[in-house]
Design an enzyme around this catalytic site. Structure first.
Site, PDB file in Angstrom:
ATOM      1  N   CYS C  86      36.827  50.289  19.765  1.00 29.70           N
ATOM      2  CA  CYS C  86      38.252  50.396  19.427  1.00 29.70           C
ATOM      3  C   CYS C  86      38.798  49.019  19.029  1.00 29.70           C
ATOM      4  CB  CYS C  86      39.002  51.024  20.601  1.00 29.70           C
ATOM      5  SG  CYS C  86      40.611  51.656  20.152  1.00 29.70           S
ATOM      6  N   HIS C 194      35.785  56.150  22.084  1.00 26.40           N
ATOM      7  CA  HIS C 194      35.547  55.475  23.371  1.00 26.40           C
ATOM      8  C   HIS C 194      34.401  56.111  24.155  1.00 26.40           C
ATOM      9  CE1 HIS C 194      39.106  52.818  23.609  1.00 26.40           C
ATOM     10  NE2 HIS C 194      39.689  53.728  22.840  1.00 26.40           N
ATOM     11  N   GLU C 196      32.949  54.852  26.656  1.00 27.03           N
ATOM     12  CA  GLU C 196      33.083  54.521  28.083  1.00 27.03           C
ATOM     13  C   GLU C 196      34.006  55.494  28.807  1.00 27.03           C
ATOM     14  OE1 GLU C 196      34.887  53.310  25.761  1.00 27.03           O
ATOM     15  OE2 GLU C 196      36.751  52.396  26.482  1.00 27.03           O
TER      16      GLU C 196
END
Lengths: 79, 738, 220
Positions: C86, C194, C196
């Protein structure tokens, strides 16, 4: 010395914000508005007194930080 | 006292929204005339916004205690114990007037302000919610305001890296000239690391941290306490501009400082900035305070004492440190590239003393700004609640009405809104926007917090008391529906002009209703905010006592969501259906009328039904629950079907008439879905406990089928439900008024 | 695998990245302050999501000027793995470690939602545990994720097999639906979604695990 830097998108790079502004202006009845491109204005105060040196420094600033030359072009104005 | 200041005249007193009587009281407290700076200080400290002068007498009646309440009203935010040494800190606050004038910045700074209220107490913010009310969709300003407020909330909250996990958006013509932007922040701290604002002791350094002071928002607090008229448009320059980048640094720097033991007291500079933060800290600590304004970091040159004291520049905090800890604190703030300055010290004089340019420019007893602020028992005009059951057209086809309701401005999916908020940052969002309550895990544990905001203003005008009760009951129900134990409430009371007896009645009755429900449900109020004078050109908003609430899930794997999960589950309705159509969404959207009695909440039944449903979730027997609220049972079932992409075949369980059964807004009800064997047991147990229960049908297929004959494909319902908001915002349609 | 997460002022997915890495590797992730000039000895450097410097001027532009960038460039130059997620992807394009630029979303709005991605290439340290052509679901949360590069650059990226992830339903106007790209040496990955945020079934799924598992397998 005062300087003004204009940063705008390069020709050919799509500018969705400009497009939205144009659309809104048309909606407000400004029928004569064609393409709109938007950008930023950055005003700087410089202690430099030599115009040539100031221009060179500003160009460096634009290349290093103020503009992303992948998508943006810049113009420098000294006052 | 310095000379060269404006002399205080009756006109100047009036311009500061103080009455001649109030000024008389100020003179008495000072023992002399006030100077111009002092007048400014009194005007903000005695404003409705800071002093709660119209509501304080009534707010006292709210229940604020429970075994799990660590800090009730009176601090920056309330604190509850959630076990294992963890504390949850939360509060909701309005930023209505600034948001109407400049929606992006108004909403953004509202978010920033409420986050500071929470992290100033030592908590890391973990979730945001917001309750928004706009004018009717066809009003020319509405779209602009929705767009600005939503991007302002997103712009600030997203940058902070705190997930915005839900909220409410309503439209009604009563908000045409006065929108409501109520933001709620929930944070986590350890119970032994909670910071309060009492500046105890004398001779301790007072430090200023965060952004520099400019001329932003001067008299924001008094603006929030005055009615709007068309001339308010000119007040635009006083609106503050938010800087979420600085706030993020301030958050991290404050938490770093809080990890040391250097702080005695800390408070954010919100409404009325330096004045209220310093006066309130001194007041709570029973001390005095002396500030030297020359030391305040300033963004603009030539600022006067008046301007500095009243500035509402954002992203600033004031702290009182233990003596000798200044350098330790300074190092932290310099690391985060924030301003830090020692601007004064606490005293034992109990006076609020301000110096500027070497001279004393204000010298006021601290209590004159707090306890001695006027409290008004404003007269109110009781009015009987609206009664009666409205008539309705029995020939309307049910599923066509459903489709229309699902696409109504107040009922359509809010996806357009919440997709602009980062709702999953921090990696602990377990239930995203769109369910009954958001669920956010307590990082690193299996516990989770359930969070909701709720109020049905359309019930509060016809019956302010029942409306207040209902708001609390529905918030409690939202938390219960995900399986959480409801713990505490923050209230954000938005009303009109309290100097009008009919409005004052709405306030008094609303607070009484909230109090009654909170007592019955063991659901204490631990903080809140009042926003009065929400009127434009003399027209009041619908009474809107927004309730923000938090509950606890001890085991987040034992949780319910609204989505149907399996084909063939039995769909069960818990709670009694009498078919209440008064003030319902159905009546407004299908019949075009706002009539009849608001629904009554039987709090004993509410508790009994809710405890039963929560028990089913907690024991792992039920994972699919939706509360029944706006729009009634059929809307709940449709939402469950759309969320799970599984249809249902259902039939009427009780009443002879379809519309009141499917769309009535009787309270204390839930729809649950469970596999057959479990469902049979649940029905039996409910009956044994004397809880109304009815089997509505079964899940399955890709359509909603009614009474085995009428059907509507889910895809069609979803298209209607999802379509309205984006189409409206794209300007593709001017919807009907409500 | 030893990893470090860079903390810029107003990074806000730094802790999320560390949590995911620690969960996947079982070892402590090091947090590195942007004003440090040296990196610790690590196999992977992560530039996390967030709003470094408030995204003022241009996303990632000022973070690119911070002290630590020199060490990151040197690490990448030595063939060390760098992952930009990002805002981290934005920093990587600003720094020139990756080609192109990330512009304002075509819809002009911040967008946060789960999106379908196809894994375009599995010949990399970042994607080898996925199947080629596999569809995964990852969240996006950005206002400026609209990938731009001139046609020649785009052709080269595609020709070299350096377009790693593509949106199935383009949320932001990205050229050729590009969601993530590799550098020429194939050791620097930037992506807008994302990974994560999707390593835990409770909070959105597990489709991000493959990326971390690939790195662990390659770098451990």
């Amino acid at each position: 010395m005062k300087a003004r830097v204009f940063v705008t998108l390069k020709n050919g790079v799509l500018d969705p914000q400009g497009k939205a502004i144009g659309h809104a202006l048309n909606g407000l009845g400004f029928a004569s508005v064609g393409e709109v491109r938007q950008g930023k204005v950055i005003d700087l105060e410089l202690s430099e007194t030599d115009t040539g040196k100031a221009k060179a420094a500003l160009k460096d600033m634009c290349e290093k930080l103020l503009a992303n030359t992948v998508i943006e072009k810049y113009e420098i104005e000294l006052k | 006292m310095t000379t060269g200041m404006k002399t205080v005249t009756p006109e100047l007193v009036r311009e500061h929204s103080l009455t001649p009587d109030e000024y008389g009281r100020i003179k008495k407290l000072l023992g002399r005339e006030a100077n111009f700076v002092e007048l400014g200080v009194f005007s903000v400290m005695w404003s409705e916004h800071c002093s709660y002068k119209s509501t304080r007498a009534h707010l006292k009646k709210l229940p604020t205690k429970a075994a799990w309440v660590i800090q009730g009203p009176g601090e920056n935010a309330g604190v509850i114990d959630i076990g294992d040494g963890d504390a949850c800190i939360f509060k909701m606050e309005s930023h209505n007037h600034p948001s109407f004038i400049e929606p992006y910045q108004g909403a953004a700074t509202g978010v920033g302000g409420i986050m500071r209220d929470v992290f100033t107490m030592g908590a890391r913010p973990i979730a945001m919610m917001n309750a928004l009310r706009f004018g009717e969709p066809s009003h020319p300003k509405t779209r602009h305001l929705v767009s600005g407020v939503v991007s302002g909330i997103g712009g600030y909250g997203n940058c902070m890296g705190v997930p915005t996990v839900g909220g409410e958006v309503n439209f009604h013509k009563s908000y045409n000239g006065n929108i409501l932007v109520n933001a709620m922040c929930v944070g986590l701290a350890r119970t032994d690391k909670i910071f309060l604002s009492a500046a105890k002791g004398a001779g301790n350094p007072v430090v200023y941290i965060g952004s520099k002071t400019g001329r932003d928002g001067i008299h924001g607090a008094t603006m929030a306490s005055a009615e709007f008229d068309d001339a308010s448009e000119e007040k635009r320059p006083t609106v503050q501009v938010g800087d979420p980048f600085t706030e993020k640094l301030l958050l991290e720097a404050c938490l770093e400082l809080m990890a040391t033991d250097a702080i005695i007291a800390i408070q954010d500079m919100g409404a009325a900035g330096l004045t209220s933060s310093s006066a309130e800290m001194a007041d709570k600590g029973g001390s005095g305070i002396e500030l030297d304004l020359d030391k305040v970091p300033q963004r603009e040159t030539g600022m006067t004492a008046y301007e500095m004291l009243l500035s509402e520049s954002q992203e600033r905090m004031l702290a009182v440190l233990k003596p000798g800890r200044e350098d330790q604190a300074r190092a932290i703030f310099e690391k985060w590239e924030l301003d830090f300055a020692v601007i004064g010290f606490t005293t034992d004089t109990s006076r609020f003393v301000i110096k500027h340019g070497g001279a004393v420019v204000a010298d006021i007893p601290v209590t004159a700004l707090s306890d001695e602020a006027p409290i008004y028992e404003r007269p109110y005009a009781k009015r009987a609640p609206v009664t009666g059951a409205p008539t309705f057209d029995k020939s309307k086809p049910v599923l066509a009405s459903l489709e229309k309701i699902l696409a109504a401005p107040d009922m359509a999916s809010r996806r357009w809104v919440w997709e602009q908020y980062d709702n999953s940052v921090m990696n602990d969002t377990v239930q995203h926007p769109g369910g009954d309550a958001a669920v956010v895990r307590v990082h690193g544990t299996k516990k989770a917090l359930a969070i909701t905001t709720d109020v049905s203003p359309r019930y509060c005008r016809p019956d302010p008391f029942e409306g207040g009760k209902q708001a609390v009951a529905e918030a409690w129900r939202n938390l219960t529906a995900v399986g959480a134990t409801p713990l505490a409430v923050t209230d954000n009371l938005n009303y009109g002009n309290p100097q009008k007896p009919e409005i004052m009645w709405e306030i008094v009755a609303g607070i009484d209703g909230i109090g009654e429900a909170c007592r019955a449900l063991d659901f204490p109020v631990i903080g809140g905010n009042c926003s009065l004078y929400n009127e434009t050109n003399g027209e009041g908003i619908l009474p809107t006592p927004a309730i923000g609430a938090v509950g606890l899930l001890k085991d987040v794997t034992r949780m319910a969501t609204v989505a149907f999960k399996r084909q063939g589950d039995v769909v069960i309705l818990i709670g009694e259906t009498k078919g209440h159509l008064g003030q319902s969404i159905y009546l407004r959207e299908i019949e075009g009328r706002e009539e009849g009695a608001a629904p009554m909440v039987d709090l004993a039944v509410e508790k009994k039904n809710g405890d039963f449903v929560r028990g089913l979730i907690a024991s792992g027997r039920v994972d699919t629950v939706h509360d029944v609220s706006d729009g009634g049972v059929l809307v709940s079932v449709a939402e469950m079907a759309m969320a799970g992409r599984i249809g249902a075949s259902i039939g009427m369980a009780a009443l002879p008439e379809a519309a009141p059964f499917w769309f009535g807004e009787d309270q204390a009800r839930y729809v649950i879905a469970a596999p057959f064997a479990e469902a049979e047991k649940i029905v039996k147990e409910a009956r044994a406990a004397e809880i109304f229960v009815a089997e509505l049908g079964k899940t399955g297929g890709d359509a909603l089928v009614l009474d085995d004959k009428d059907r509507v494909p889910l895809a069609r319902l979803s298209a209607a439900h999802e379509g309205w908001f984006p189409r409206f915002m794209a300007g593709e349609e001017i919807p009907a008024t409500n | 695998m030893k990893s470090a997460v860079i903390v810029f002022p107003a990074s806000n997915c730094d802790r999320d990245a560390a949590t995911a890495l620690e969960q996947m590797t079982g070892t402590k992730t090091l947090m590195v302050w942007h004003q440090d000039s040296d990196l610790p000895e690590v196999d992977l450097v992560v530039l996390p999501g967030g709003f470094s410097y408030g995204d003022y001027l241009r996303c990632g532009a000022m973070a690119n000027q911070s002290k630590i960038m020199g060490a990151i460039k040197a690490h990448a130059g030595r063939g060390g793995a760098v992952l930009g997620i990002c805002n981290g992807f934005q920093v990587l394009t600003e720094s020139g470690l990756l080609p192109g630029a990330l512009m304002r979303n075509a819809g002009l709005k911040f967008i946060c939602k789960q999106v379908g991605l196809s894994v375009e290439e599995t010949q990399s340290a970042f994607t080898r545990k996925y199947d080629k052509g596999q569809t995964i679901s990852l969240p996006v949360a950005h206002g400026e994720g609209n990938y731009y590069a001139d046609d020649a650059t785009l052709d080269r990226l595609e020709g070299d097999g350096r377009v790693m992830f593509r949106y199935q339903d383009n949320p932001n106007g990205s050229a050729r639906n590009i969601a993530g790209i590799l550098n020429e040496k194939r050791n620097v990955l930037g992506l807008m979604p994302h990974p994560e945020r999707v390593v835990d079934p409770l909070t959105g799924g597990t489709d991000g695990r493959g990326l971390f598992q690939s790195l662990i397998e390659t770098l451990s």
